[in-house]
Design a protein around this motif. Structure first.
Motif, mmCIF file in Angstrom:
data_model
loop_
_atom_site.group_PDB
_atom_site.id
_atom_site.type_symbol
_atom_site.label_atom_id
_atom_site.label_comp_id
_atom_site.label_asym_id
_atom_site.label_seq_id
_atom_site.Cartn_x
_atom_site.Cartn_y
_atom_site.Cartn_z
ATOM 1 N N PHE A 335 25.369 1.962 -28.306
ATOM 2 C CA PHE A 335 26.811 2.180 -28.190
ATOM 3 C C PHE A 335 27.626 0.894 -28.199
ATOM 4 O O PHE A 335 28.849 0.946 -28.391
ATOM 5 C CB PHE A 335 27.112 2.976 -26.915
ATOM 6 N N ASP A 336 27.031 -0.256 -27.972
ATOM 7 C CA ASP A 336 27.737 -1.547 -27.920
ATOM 8 C C ASP A 336 28.712 -1.589 -26.751
ATOM 9 O O ASP A 336 28.551 -2.381 -25.830
ATOM 10 C CB ASP A 336 28.476 -1.858 -29.221
ATOM 11 N N GLU A 337 29.756 -0.772 -26.801
ATOM 12 C CA GLU A 337 30.691 -0.696 -25.688
ATOM 13 C C GLU A 337 30.069 0.123 -24.558
ATOM 14 O O GLU A 337 29.230 0.985 -24.802
ATOM 15 C CB GLU A 337 31.990 -0.029 -26.133
ATOM 16 N N PRO A 338 30.483 -0.129 -23.307
ATOM 17 C CA PRO A 338 29.933 0.683 -22.210
ATOM 18 C C PRO A 338 30.258 2.161 -22.412
ATOM 19 O O PRO A 338 31.381 2.519 -22.766
ATOM 20 C CB PRO A 338 30.627 0.112 -20.965
ATOM 21 N N PHE A 339 29.258 3.005 -22.186
ATOM 22 C CA PHE A 339 29.394 4.441 -22.439
ATOM 23 C C PHE A 339 28.578 5.170 -21.380
ATOM 24 O O PHE A 339 27.356 5.031 -21.328
ATOM 25 C CB PHE A 339 28.892 4.771 -23.842
ATOM 26 N N ALA A 340 29.256 5.945 -20.533
ATOM 27 C CA ALA A 340 28.601 6.517 -19.358
ATOM 28 C C ALA A 340 28.395 8.021 -19.433
ATOM 29 O O ALA A 340 28.050 8.631 -18.427
ATOM 30 C CB ALA A 340 29.405 6.174 -18.102
ATOM 31 N N ASP A 341 28.607 8.631 -20.589
ATOM 32 C CA ASP A 341 28.303 10.052 -20.733
ATOM 33 C C ASP A 341 26.781 10.187 -20.783
ATOM 34 O O ASP A 341 26.151 9.885 -21.796
ATOM 35 C CB ASP A 341 28.950 10.617 -21.999
ATOM 36 N N ALA A 342 26.196 10.622 -19.673
ATOM 37 C CA ALA A 342 24.736 10.655 -19.570
ATOM 38 C C ALA A 342 24.105 11.664 -20.507
ATOM 39 O O ALA A 342 22.894 11.608 -20.748
ATOM 40 C CB ALA A 342 24.319 10.949 -18.127
ATOM 41 N N SER A 343 24.890 12.592 -21.072
ATOM 42 C CA SER A 343 24.320 13.522 -22.048
ATOM 43 C C SER A 343 23.956 12.817 -23.352
ATOM 44 O O SER A 343 23.341 13.424 -24.235
ATOM 45 C CB SER A 343 25.282 14.678 -22.316
ATOM 46 N N ALA A 344 24.317 11.538 -23.479
ATOM 47 C CA ALA A 344 23.884 10.766 -24.644
ATOM 48 C C ALA A 344 22.361 10.683 -24.711
ATOM 49 O O ALA A 344 21.778 10.614 -25.798
ATOM 50 C CB ALA A 344 24.485 9.362 -24.605
ATOM 51 N N LEU A 345 21.697 10.680 -23.555
ATOM 52 C CA LEU A 345 20.234 10.589 -23.531
ATOM 53 C C LEU A 345 19.575 11.814 -24.175
ATOM 54 O O LEU A 345 18.790 11.664 -25.113
ATOM 55 C CB LEU A 345 19.760 10.396 -22.093
ATOM 56 N N PRO A 346 19.880 13.038 -23.726
ATOM 57 C CA PRO A 346 19.293 14.193 -24.413
ATOM 58 C C PRO A 346 19.816 14.381 -25.835
ATOM 59 O O PRO A 346 19.094 14.916 -26.686
ATOM 60 C CB PRO A 346 19.668 15.379 -23.515
#
Length: 632
Positions: A335-346
């Protein structure tokens, strides 16, 4: 689907080193492993990485127009390119390829910037007109495809599909924008009106830029917007028929590909609807891809299997551990920029699975924003009704006092978690909805920040641009304004960013049929009652799909991908929580209070409060800043 990058000298025409453009495109190789190319001319350079989807051998980029007067690099797909091509051929245009890229070139030469309104698709492209000496940068209506911009010393503009493409240029400065930290701690991502680095911006969705040598760079111009100002006439039955037609059109137009094609299938309403309509339109089984979790409480595979069986799909499934925190560094790099949507993992996991079987996958993204499927939208509609019958002079003192006194009880049954609602009712509709959407409210952020960040932030608050979007919305109701903000702010910044980066990380093209602009425009004209009825969101869509899907798919509670953040930071990531609370990047910079972060970690690990999402935000922020190698 591809990655693009380039340079344009707008002050004076200077030579462009092709090796610099090549380095920028090489940083985007994951977006296009099937080919690459660089083209330069005095004052301009265009670079491209290709993922072949249509006209596999015949559309290399950068591509010249038939007459050689224009060059383009293009990321995306134009779904109506064949019809557009026929119209252009009738006007005398000639084509040498069978793909959509050359169609954009011909459309530009005939209509100029007005060509954008004729393009049905997802796109970000850079087109250089050699005759006019102009660079034309454009992004699609809803922001499915990204485009980052940076001003470099010496009067040059650099652009790339991802921030890492810009960072490959040796003259890029890496200075953190403190206001981006405020934005990120509020929303969990850096919205499109800002970037994490000071000299970087993003071309907004539905905007274009037209640049010329020897002239200053003018601000982006909007070429498309969504309007909620009008209401569709006719009965609910009429609207249902029209919605089904538009959904079918959105799906079938996105099934055009010269490579294997499939769909994500979670078992929810949106992905199940897409699979149903794909199956209806296809003469062979649809490839559907699902992931499940080894924890039964968050696993939805039984619903996905039921839909796959119903439509006899070629179903691909993988069960993964809910403990995916080993991918933290990989997510930060993607993502380069900070990205905290944890659904990115699944989401990354299902993209990896899909890529093993197909090159293009259709998703259900966008239906919640367009057709009102989020609980917060329903609450906002109810709260606006309450605001309309109680004057603000009374609401503020009464609900504000109750909200401040009400305990924050994340552990309690949902009806008892009234603090956010009470505080929202004490404010304007815009401020209330911002509070509902934010991860951390202003008073929560204030406690965490260090003196340096508080000083640099000044009077700015992340809610201000969000509330301005809502106030300026072409809308008739509170629900309209909430959906408008979701489409303009949340959708491109979070949902589409997540899908683009995770799919492109594995060279998979994701397409969003439920974000067909004609469908979105129609949905914006629906009466409130056909969007939300009682406690049912997306009512018209669910009603329409009853002919395809059973009630336990259509009307079960919404779940989505769940990541057990709270458990992680009490267990395997407890040491990470303690380490982040003393991180030199976060604390020694003066951005955050060491005492506040330590208290946050101790309270969570000790079970006295649930700070899982905030700890995840801080961890992803630290990892992203470390990857960027940026300075405060």
């Amino acid at each position: 689907m591809c990655g693009i990058a380039g340079l344009f000298h707008y002050e004076t025409i200077k030579p462009v080193d092709p090796k610099r453009v090549e380095a920028m495109t090489d940083a985007l190789a994951h977006r296009g492993p099937d080919g690459s190319g660089v083209w330069t001319a005095p004052g301009v350079g265009l670079g491209h990485r290709r993922l072949s989807i249509i006209d596999l051998a015949g559309s290399p980029q950068p591509m010249a127009s038939a007459d050689g007067r224009a060059m383009i690099v293009f990321n995306g797909e134009i779904y109506n390119y064949r019809a557009l091509r026929r119209e252009l051929e009738q006007g005398g245009a000639q084509f040498r390829t069978d793909g959509d890229t050359e169609t954009i070139l011909a459309a530009w030469q005939k209509w100029g910037p007005d060509c954008l309104s004729r393009l049905d698709g997802m796109f970000a492209f850079a087109l250089y007109d050699l005759q006019k000496k102009q660079l034309f940068l454009a992004r699609d209506r809803l922001g499915v495809k990204p485009l980052y911009l940076a001003h470099l010393p010496g009067g040059a503009l650099a652009f790339a599909s991802e921030l890492k493409g810009l960072l490959a240029h040796p003259m890029m400065r890496r200075e953190i924008d403190p206001l981006a930290i405020e934005d990120y701690m509020t929303w969990g991502y850096v919205p499109d009106h800002r970037a994490v680095l000071k000299n970087v911006s993003k071309l907004p969705a539905g905007h274009f830029m037209l640049l010329e040598h020897g002239r200053p760079v003018s601000p982006p111009r909007q070429w498309w917007d969504i309007s909620f100002e009008h209401r569709e006439r006719g009965s609910a039955a009429d609207h249902s028929a029209q919605l089904l037609h538009l959904m079918r059109e959105g799906v079938t137009s996105r099934m055009v590909a010269d490579v294997p094609l499939g769909a994500f299938l979670s078992g929810g309403v949106d992905s199940s609807s897409v699979v149903a309509l794909m199956s209806e339109a296809s003469n062979r089984p649809v490839t559907s891809c699902s992931i499940g979790f080894d924890e039964e409480s968050v696993d939805e595979t039984s619903y996905a299997r039921a839909v796959a069986k119903l439509f006899d799909t070629d179903h691909q499934e993988r069960i993964v551990s809910a403990d995916q925190f080993g991918e933290i560094d990989r997510i930060a790099a993607i993502f380069d920029e900070p990205f905290a949507d944890a659904s990115a993992l699944p989401t990354l996991r299902v993209c990896e699975l899909a890529r093993e079987h197909v090159t293009v996958a259709l998703s259900g993204d966008g239906a919640d924003e367009a057709l009102a499927g989020y609980r917060r939208q329903m609450f906002q509609m109810r709260e606006e009704q309450a605001r309309s019958v109680m004057p603000s002079a009374l609401r503020g003192p009464v609900f504000g006092t109750l909200g401040r006194l009400w305990p924050k009880a994340d552990w309690a049954p949902r009806p008892l978690r009234a603090k956010t609602t009470l505080l929202a009712l004490s404010q304007s509709g815009e401020a209330g909805y911002a509070r509902a959407l934010s991860i951390l409210a202003p008073e929560q952020r204030e406690v965490l920040y260090g003196d340096t960040l508080l000083t640099l932030r000044g009077d700015y608050r992340a809610e201000q641009p969000f509330e301005a979007v809502m106030r300026a919305a072409p809308a008739r109701s509170g629900l309209d304004r909430a959906q408008y903000a979701d489409l303009k702010f949340w959708l491109p910044g979070d949902i589409l960013t997540k899908t683009d980066r995770t799919s492109m990380a594995v060279a998979l093209e994701a397409r969003e049929p439920l974000l067909d602009h004609r469908l979105v425009e129609f949905a914006a004209r629906l009466p409130d009652r056909e969007r939300i009825r009682g406690t049912t969101g997306k009512w018209l869509m669910k009603h329409t799909m009853e002919r395809y899907l059973p009630d336990d798919i259509l009307y079960r509670p919404k779940q989505g991908f769940v990541t057990p953040l709270s458990q992680w930071f009490k267990g395997a990531l407890a040491d990470e929580a303690r380490r982040v609370s003393n991180s030199s990047l976060l604390v020694d910079s003066g951005w955050f209070s060491r005492k506040a972060l330590s208290r946050l970690a101790d309270e969570h690990i000790g079970g006295r409060a649930d700070h899982g999402r905030t700890l995840w935000q801080l961890l992803m922020l630290e990892r992203s800043l470390a990857k960027l190698g940026a300075s405060a």
